[in-house]
Design an enzyme around this catalytic site. Structure first.
Site, PDB file in Angstrom:
ATOM      1  N   GLY A 108      36.470  35.360  46.079  1.00  0.00           N
ATOM      2  CA  GLY A 108      37.653  34.951  45.332  1.00  0.00           C
ATOM      3  C   GLY A 108      37.689  35.563  43.954  1.00  0.00           C
ATOM      4  O   GLY A 108      36.720  36.121  43.481  1.00  0.00           O
ATOM      5  N   CYS A 109      38.852  35.453  43.327  1.00  0.00           N
ATOM      6  CA  CYS A 109      39.102  35.772  41.936  1.00  0.00           C
ATOM      7  C   CYS A 109      38.932  37.242  41.607  1.00  0.00           C
ATOM      8  O   CYS A 109      39.298  38.100  42.387  1.00  0.00           O
ATOM      9  CB  CYS A 109      38.252  34.890  41.037  1.00  0.00           C
ATOM     10  SG  CYS A 109      38.816  34.892  39.326  1.00  0.00           S
ATOM     11  N   GLY A 110      38.284  37.541  40.449  1.00  0.00           N
ATOM     12  CA  GLY A 110      38.472  38.793  39.766  1.00  0.00           C
ATOM     13  C   GLY A 110      38.363  40.065  40.541  1.00  0.00           C
ATOM     14  O   GLY A 110      39.077  40.997  40.264  1.00  0.00           O
ATOM     15  N   CYS A 112      38.832  40.358  43.810  1.00  0.00           N
ATOM     16  CA  CYS A 112      39.910  40.381  44.792  1.00  0.00           C
ATOM     17  C   CYS A 112      39.556  41.009  46.133  1.00  0.00           C
ATOM     18  O   CYS A 112      39.957  42.123  46.433  1.00  0.00           O
ATOM     19  CB  CYS A 112      41.104  41.118  44.201  1.00  0.00           C
ATOM     20  SG  CYS A 112      41.689  40.387  42.674  1.00  0.00           S
TER      21      CYS A 112
END
Length: 271
Positions: A108-110, A112
């Protein structure tokens, strides 16, 4: 449709005791990026400007090279989240399929959807010469962006990304609970309007981290300006990519950590 802000009750504690309050709080909403029927990433994002988000994410992550590589885009809300459903041109769909085969699992998140260390530390494209900015334009960039943050005005809890073109000021801005989401939304908005990111600078309300440099270079933007600090890795990456990095842009000043040659005291020069 999901709302980007919700008013919720709370109990405020202070020197004079407690009192009941109602605060406007930003929503964090699950948004799935779906390509050719398969989910690539699920991000927690502000539920607004999601078509811009889908297009910008696709460009900044190298899934597509131009907006027309997406043959269709549909934003579909469910009870527990939103899907951005995209169908790709055949060659881009095949390239994404090959990329998925190399992945061991989602993250998840940064970063991607990227889970290998090699991909996380991937090199970024060299950017072009780009425009020049006056020092006054860089110093005032964050203040200009501050005037384009209605969601922040209500909640005091979201990031923004803006696009500064020399001699013209701030042309566009987008907000989100995530700094990289805000940048993706901005990239998508620029692409939708036919504005070349290489003709200006991205302005951020956050620190300058690795994924912001990666996304900027991927779409050809030659300068990043932020109110906070860069990470050391972000500086190294920007230096290698030829990208100007200006940080601590507030109170009429700023620091330059990479490629200061695009900033001077004279007139601006558009690439």
């Amino acid at each position: 449709m999901a709302k980007p802000v919700r008013s919720l009750p709370g109990l405020s504690w202070g020197a004079e005791g407690t009192r009941e309050v109602s605060r406007a709080l930003p929503e964090e909403w699950p948004v799935a990026l779906v390509y050719d029927g398969s989910t690539q990433a699920v991000m927690m994002a502000s539920p607004q400007d999601l078509a811009d988000f889908a297009l910008g994410f696709s460009l900044s992550e190298g899934i597509i090279g131009k907006p027309s590589d997406i043959k269709s885009l549909e934003v579909v809300e469910h009870g527990e989240g939103t899907e951005c459903r995209m169908w790709l041109a055949e060659d881009r769909g095949e390239a994404l399929t090959a990329r998925r085969r190399a992945m061991m699992g989602p993250v998840g998140c940064g970063l991607c959807g990227i889970d290998s260390l090699a991909e996380a530390a991937r090199s970024v494209p060299q950017v072009g010469p780009g425009p020049r900015f006056t020092s006054a334009e860089v110093a005032s960039a964050a203040e200009l962006l501050r005037d384009r943050q209605p969601l922040h005005d209500r909640t005091r809890a979201v990031h923004a990304a803006g696009f500064l073109r020399p001699g013209e000021g701030l042309l566009a801005a987008r907000e989100d609970v995530g700094r990289h989401n805000a940048l993706d939304k901005l990239i998508g908005a620029l692409a939708g309007q036919g504005i070349d990111p290489g003709a200006g600078a991205f302005v951020m309300t956050s620190r300058l981290s690795v994924e912001l440099v990666q996304k900027a270079a991927q779409v050809g933007c030659t300068a990043l300006i932020a109110v906070s600090a860069p990470t050391a890795h972000a500086v190294r990456l920007a230096e290698g990519a030829g990208l100007t990095l200006a940080a601590f842009a507030r109170a009429g000043g700023f620091d330059i950590y990479a490629h200061a040659e695009r900033i001077g005291e004279g007139e601006t020069h558009v690439a």
